[in-house]
Enzyme design. Structure first.
Site, short mmCIF file in Angstrom:
data_model
loop_
_atom_site.label_atom_id
_atom_site.label_comp_id
_atom_site.label_asym_id
_atom_site.label_seq_id
_atom_site.Cartn_x
_atom_site.Cartn_y
_atom_site.Cartn_z
N GLU A 78 0.37 3.55 1.91
CA GLU A 78 0.44 4.04 3.30
C GLU A 78 1.81 3.78 3.94
O GLU A 78 2.14 4.38 4.96
CB GLU A 78 -0.67 3.41 4.15
CG GLU A 78 -2.04 3.79 3.67
CD GLU A 78 -3.11 3.63 4.72
OE1 GLU A 78 -2.80 3.71 5.93
OE2 GLU A 78 -4.27 3.42 4.33
N THR A 104 0.82 -1.22 0.00
CA THR A 104 0.00 0.00 0.00
C THR A 104 0.86 1.27 0.00
O THR A 104 1.99 1.26 0.51
CB THR A 104 -0.91 -0.01 1.25
OG1 THR A 104 -1.41 1.30 1.48
CG2 THR A 104 -0.19 -0.44 2.50
#
Ligand code: NAD
Length: 316
Positions: free
Chosen positions: A127, A125
């Site tokens: 993130e 991800t």
């Protein structure tokens, strides 16, 4: 030529869309394993059970004895989607995230190292890069990992483990890091299905802080095509960002859905901000573009399809 494929987490949001893509576009034999946690869709994984090139096994990747049962064939490719994914739940209790997202990945790598798969794709991800300010350039694959919440920390840990298995044992691994996805089959706890459900029920829509946090929104089918492209054309040992430059504030997303569904602006309710809430994620995906991939679905088109799908699912 037909391939033996293992998909983990194929009862969840992106994994189930990916299984569908493989079954619709190839004759590959797909083994789908999933622990069927709260996040799994209740039925999607059973939809293909009459097909000869598909099987489903309820398996927890963090349990090595269970996982070994799925490795009764040598796989051409293992795609690891299985993970605990809800940031808010990770803030409540990080242990389940460490278990699935780190120990689970370690178990998979252990089996790949034993020669039970020829390629391993880790679905990661954006993130893991942490948060951007409004004016900063999008993250590149070489940007520093700087996760800010327990979910992203466990995903970054997994990425480091995967890279260590490449450097130490020359394992044939590739990592993909994608921006926020939206589309059918996502659990109702997540932002977009939640907004749609609340508007349908005329309930307040809780929005963290001032609603100005920015995410880059990619339609799930574009993500799935990108992962397939990376598997076919990507270079072993590399990381590929998957993005789309479709940045929207949370408030813009809510307003789009309200407008599409004919809901009232008064339903928006600003609530106390999430702890450690990242302000903005954005990705530079030029490395993946060079492999010949680009997003095909605009935010407006993808969001319309998504809303229609959830409304129909609610009414069925
Ligand atoms: P999801 O929560 O919808 O689905 C995850 C699936 O994994 C569920 O079906 C769950 O039952 C299964 N699972 C969880 N722990 C397991 C375990 N120990 N063993 C076997 N199965 C287990 O998640 P998603 O949104 O589909 O995300 C899939 C992957 O893509 C994750 O690795 C996530 O980090 C990554 N990703 C998601 C997004 C996004 O916007 N949703 C963006 C980028 C990357």
């Amino acid at each position: 030529m037909s391939k033996q494929i293992l998909v983990t987490g194929g009862a969840g949001f992106i994994g189930s869309n990916f299984v569908r893509l493989l079954l619709e576009t190839t004759d590959w034999y797909v083994t789908n394993i999933d622990a069927l946690t709260y996040a799994a869709h209740p039925t999607v994984w059973s939809e293909w059970s009459t097909r000869k090139n598909y099987r489903f096994m309820k398996i927890d990747i963090a349990d090595i004895e269970q996982l070994e049962k799925a490795f009764d064939v040598t796989y051409d490719v293992v795609f690891n989607f299985a993970a605990e994914t809800h940031v808010d739940r990770s803030i409540e209790d990080a242990n389940a995230f460490v278990r699935s997202n780190v120990i689970g990945v370690s178990n998979l790598l252990h089996l790949v190292k034993q020669g039970k798969a020829k390629k391993y794709i880790q679905v990661s991800t954006d993130e893991v890069y942490g948060s951007l300010t409004a004016k900063k350039k999008p993250f590149k694959e070489t940007s520093k990992l700087s996760p800010n919440n327990p979910y992203s920390a466990t995903k970054a840990s997994a990425d480091l483990l995967v890279q260590s298995f490449y450097r130490t044992y020359h394992l044939p691994v590739i990592i993909t890091r994608c921006s926020n996805n939206y589309g059918p089959y996502q659990n109702k706890e997540k932002l977009i299905p939640k907004i749609i459900e609340h508007i349908s029920l005329n309930k307040k829509i809780p929005i963290y802080g001032d609603g100005l946090n920015i995410r880059e929104w990619l339609y799930v089918e574009d993500h799935c095509r990108a992962i397939k492209k990376v598997m076919l054309s990507g270079k072993v040992g590399e990381v590929y960002n998957i993005g789309c430059h479709q940045e929207r504030t949370n408030l813009e997303v809510v307003r789009f859905i309200l407008n599409y569904m004919g809901g009232k602006e008064e339903l928006i309710e600003f609530v106390k901000d999430r702890q450690g809430h990242d302000f903005r994620y954005a990705l530079n995906y030029s490395k993946l573009s060079k492999l010949g991939w680009m997003p095909l679905v605009s935010f407006e088109e993808g969001m319309a399809k998504t809303i229609d799908w959830y409304v129909q699912e609610q009414n069925s």
